[in-house]
Design a protein around this motif. Structure first.
Motif, PDB file in Angstrom:
ATOM      1  N   MET A 125       0.849  -1.185   0.000  1.00 11.95           N
ATOM      2  CA  MET A 125       0.000   0.000   0.000  1.00 11.95           C
ATOM      3  C   MET A 125       0.889   1.242   0.000  1.00 11.95           C
ATOM      4  SD  MET A 125      -2.664  -1.595   2.757  1.00 11.95           S
ATOM      5  CE  MET A 125      -3.758  -0.208   2.880  1.00 11.95           C
ATOM      6  N   PRO A 126       1.571   1.535  -1.124  1.00 10.77           N
ATOM      7  CA  PRO A 126       2.519   2.654  -1.130  1.00 10.77           C
ATOM      8  C   PRO A 126       1.839   4.006  -0.901  1.00 10.77           C
ATOM      9  CG  PRO A 126       2.364   1.638  -3.312  1.00 10.77           C
ATOM     10  CD  PRO A 126       1.519   0.837  -2.403  1.00 10.77           C
ATOM     11  N   TYR A 127       2.426   4.772  -0.007  1.00 16.65           N
ATOM     12  CA  TYR A 127       1.882   6.090   0.311  1.00 16.65           C
ATOM     13  C   TYR A 127       1.937   6.976  -0.927  1.00 16.65           C
ATOM     14  CZ  TYR A 127       0.667  10.255   2.899  1.00 16.65           C
ATOM     15  OH  TYR A 127       0.008  11.381   3.340  1.00 16.65           O
ATOM     16  N   GLY A 128       0.827   7.661  -1.196  1.00 20.99           N
ATOM     17  CA  GLY A 128       0.744   8.564  -2.340  1.00 20.99           C
ATOM     18  C   GLY A 128       0.214   7.915  -3.605  1.00 20.99           C
ATOM     19  N   SER A 129       0.017   6.586  -3.583  1.00 20.77           N
ATOM     20  CA  SER A 129      -0.644   5.940  -4.716  1.00 20.77           C
ATOM     21  C   SER A 129      -2.136   6.264  -4.602  1.00 20.77           C
ATOM     22  CB  SER A 129      -0.377   4.432  -4.698  1.00 20.77           C
ATOM     23  OG  SER A 129      -0.874   3.839  -3.508  1.00 20.77           O
ATOM     24  N   PRO A 130      -2.908   6.105  -5.677  1.00 20.18           N
ATOM     25  CA  PRO A 130      -4.323   6.481  -5.633  1.00 20.18           C
ATOM     26  C   PRO A 130      -5.073   5.839  -4.458  1.00 20.18           C
ATOM     27  CG  PRO A 130      -3.679   5.980  -7.871  1.00 20.18           C
ATOM     28  CD  PRO A 130      -2.524   5.587  -6.989  1.00 20.18           C
ATOM     29  N   GLY A 131      -5.664   6.675  -3.618  1.00 17.98           N
ATOM     30  CA  GLY A 131      -6.388   6.205  -2.452  1.00 17.98           C
ATOM     31  C   GLY A 131      -5.543   6.099  -1.195  1.00 17.98           C
ATOM     32  N   MET A 132      -4.248   6.407  -1.310  1.00 16.36           N
ATOM     33  CA  MET A 132      -3.327   6.237  -0.177  1.00 16.36           C
ATOM     34  C   MET A 132      -2.603   7.535   0.198  1.00 16.36           C
ATOM     35  SD  MET A 132      -3.348   3.289   1.218  1.00 16.36           S
ATOM     36  CE  MET A 132      -1.861   3.462   2.168  1.00 16.36           C
ATOM     37  N   GLY A 133      -3.286   8.640   0.112  1.00 13.72           N
ATOM     38  CA  GLY A 133      -2.665   9.890   0.525  1.00 13.72           C
ATOM     39  C   GLY A 133      -2.309  10.762  -0.658  1.00 13.72           C
ATOM     40  N   PRO A 134      -1.815  11.956  -0.369  1.00 14.31           N
ATOM     41  CA  PRO A 134      -1.558  12.927  -1.446  1.00 14.31           C
ATOM     42  C   PRO A 134      -0.417  12.511  -2.371  1.00 14.31           C
ATOM     43  CG  PRO A 134      -0.778  13.774   0.659  1.00 14.31           C
ATOM     44  CD  PRO A 134      -1.489  12.490   0.949  1.00 14.31           C
ATOM     45  N   GLU A 135      -0.669  12.689  -3.660  1.00 15.58           N
ATOM     46  CA  GLU A 135       0.329  12.318  -4.661  1.00 15.58           C
ATOM     47  C   GLU A 135       1.590  13.170  -4.551  1.00 15.58           C
ATOM     48  OE1 GLU A 135       0.656  11.362  -9.432  1.00 15.58           O
ATOM     49  OE2 GLU A 135      -1.169  12.285  -8.660  1.00 15.58           O
ATOM     50  N   ASP A 136       1.448  14.410  -4.082  1.00 10.10           N
ATOM     51  CA  ASP A 136       2.629  15.280  -3.978  1.00 10.10           C
ATOM     52  C   ASP A 136       3.568  14.856  -2.844  1.00 10.10           C
ATOM     53  OD1 ASP A 136       0.976  16.111  -1.896  1.00 10.10           O
ATOM     54  OD2 ASP A 136       1.304  18.243  -2.252  1.00 10.10           O
ATOM     55  N   LYS A 137       3.174  13.854  -2.063  1.00 12.59           N
ATOM     56  CA  LYS A 137       4.039  13.299  -1.010  1.00 12.59           C
ATOM     57  C   LYS A 137       4.295  11.804  -1.255  1.00 12.59           C
ATOM     58  CE  LYS A 137       2.613  16.682   2.356  1.00 12.59           C
ATOM     59  NZ  LYS A 137       2.032  16.962   3.662  1.00 12.59           N
ATOM     60  N   ARG A 138       4.113  11.396  -2.491  1.00 13.57           N
ATOM     61  CA  ARG A 138       4.181   9.986  -2.873  1.00 13.57           C
ATOM     62  C   ARG A 138       5.573   9.398  -2.656  1.00 13.57           C
ATOM     63  NH1 ARG A 138       3.173  10.169  -8.788  1.00 13.57           N
ATOM     64  NH2 ARG A 138       5.354  10.663  -9.082  1.00 13.57           N
ATOM     65  N   GLU A 139       5.581   8.146  -2.162  1.00 14.04           N
ATOM     66  CA  GLU A 139       6.816   7.366  -2.158  1.00 14.04           C
ATOM     67  C   GLU A 139       6.915   6.641  -3.498  1.00 14.04           C
ATOM     68  OE1 GLU A 139       6.202   4.903   1.289  1.00 14.04           O
ATOM     69  OE2 GLU A 139       5.292   3.297   0.123  1.00 14.04           O
ATOM     70  N   ALA A 140       8.121   6.261  -3.886  1.00  9.62           N
ATOM     71  CA  ALA A 140       8.314   5.574  -5.165  1.00  9.62           C
ATOM     72  C   ALA A 140       7.626   4.198  -5.135  1.00  9.62           C
ATOM     73  CB  ALA A 140       9.799   5.402  -5.446  1.00  9.62           C
ATOM     74  N   TYR A 141       7.023   3.822  -6.264  1.00  2.00           N
ATOM     75  CA  TYR A 141       6.435   2.486  -6.378  1.00  2.00           C
ATOM     76  C   TYR A 141       6.348   2.085  -7.842  1.00  2.00           C
ATOM     77  CZ  TYR A 141       1.864   4.610  -7.545  1.00  2.00           C
ATOM     78  OH  TYR A 141       0.844   5.315  -8.145  1.00  2.00           O
ATOM     79  N   ASP A 142       6.196   0.792  -8.048  1.00  2.00           N
ATOM     80  CA  ASP A 142       6.052   0.231  -9.386  1.00  2.00           C
ATOM     81  C   ASP A 142       4.679  -0.386  -9.549  1.00  2.00           C
ATOM     82  OD1 ASP A 142       8.708   0.844 -10.037  1.00  2.00           O
ATOM     83  OD2 ASP A 142       9.433  -1.124  -9.406  1.00  2.00           O
ATOM     84  N   VAL A 143       4.157  -0.303 -10.764  1.00  4.57           N
ATOM     85  CA  VAL A 143       2.976  -1.060 -11.163  1.00  4.57           C
ATOM     86  C   VAL A 143       3.515  -2.245 -11.946  1.00  4.57           C
ATOM     87  CG1 VAL A 143       0.845  -1.058 -12.506  1.00  4.57           C
ATOM     88  CG2 VAL A 143       1.552   1.018 -11.278  1.00  4.57           C
ATOM     89  N   LEU A 144       3.131  -3.436 -11.539  1.00  7.12           N
ATOM     90  CA  LEU A 144       3.647  -4.656 -12.159  1.00  7.12           C
ATOM     91  C   LEU A 144       2.624  -5.275 -13.092  1.00  7.12           C
ATOM     92  CD1 LEU A 144       5.241  -6.253  -8.971  1.00  7.12           C
ATOM     93  CD2 LEU A 144       6.352  -4.784 -10.684  1.00  7.12           C
ATOM     94  N   LEU A 145       3.083  -5.714 -14.249  1.00  7.70           N
ATOM     95  CA  LEU A 145       2.276  -6.508 -15.167  1.00  7.70           C
ATOM     96  C   LEU A 145       2.503  -7.960 -14.775  1.00  7.70           C
ATOM     97  CD1 LEU A 145       0.512  -6.620 -17.787  1.00  7.70           C
ATOM     98  CD2 LEU A 145       2.668  -7.018 -19.005  1.00  7.70           C
ATOM     99  N   VAL A 146       1.440  -8.635 -14.390  1.00  6.53           N
ATOM    100  CA  VAL A 146       1.544 -10.033 -13.953  1.00  6.53           C
ATOM    101  C   VAL A 146       1.113 -10.928 -15.107  1.00  6.53           C
ATOM    102  CG1 VAL A 146       0.795 -11.742 -12.260  1.00  6.53           C
ATOM    103  CG2 VAL A 146       1.036  -9.328 -11.582  1.00  6.53           C
TER     104      VAL A 146
END
Length: 152
Positions: free
Chosen positions: A114-135
């Motif tokens: 649940m990366p902070y700043g991803s949609p639904g997880m807090g403000p995007e301007d304070k986002r931590e880095a994350y990847d979207v994975l194709l499974v």
């Protein structure tokens, strides 16, 4: 063509057009009492998707993820389904649209945890880095898109 046939065609086209205008349908299974699940569902609606949702309890939600072939290492709090793909966790709408446009031979997209700043997880301007994975259907995955940490 009879008047009745013309009327049927007009009604059908009107219904089809209304459904198309409402956007792509996504069904989301949320964890019970999970605020970020609700926020992600709202985010999808705000971005033009037609969303249905239901809540599920612990082991039933996990079984749902297993049934969709979401790898355990990629699981998050909610799971969406769209046009034969799963959407696990806080997947951004741009990635969902790209998935539906490119239609790769895959099982779905995942944002593990649940990366902070991803949609639904807090403000995007304070986002931590994350990847979207194709499974892939065999359970392997690769980076579909990468989101850098926001400048703080």
């Amino acid at each position: 063509m009879t008047t009745r046939a013309k009327l049927f065609i007009l009604i059908f086209l009107g219904t089809y057009g209304a459904a198309a205008a409402q956007g792509t349908g996504i069904h989301v299974v949320e964890g019970v009492g999970c605020e970020c699940c609700i926020k992600w569902t709202e985010y999808l609606r705000e971005n033009g998707f037609t969303v249905t949702s239901e809540t599920s309890f612990g082991t039933l939600l996990i079984q749902h993820k297993i049934d969709l072939s979401v790898p355990t290492s990629h699981q998050s709090c909610h799971t969406g389904q769209v046009e034969g793909y799963f959407l696990e966790g806080h997947v951004p709408v741009d990635d969902i649209r790209r998935l539906l446009q490119e239609r790769p031979d895959a099982a779905g997209l995942a944002v593990p945890g649940m990366p902070y700043g991803s949609p639904g997880m807090g403000p995007e301007d304070k986002r931590e880095a994350y990847d979207v994975l194709l499974v892939r259907k065999d359970g392997t995955s690769e980076v579909f898109s990468r989101y850098a940490a926001a400048d703080q």
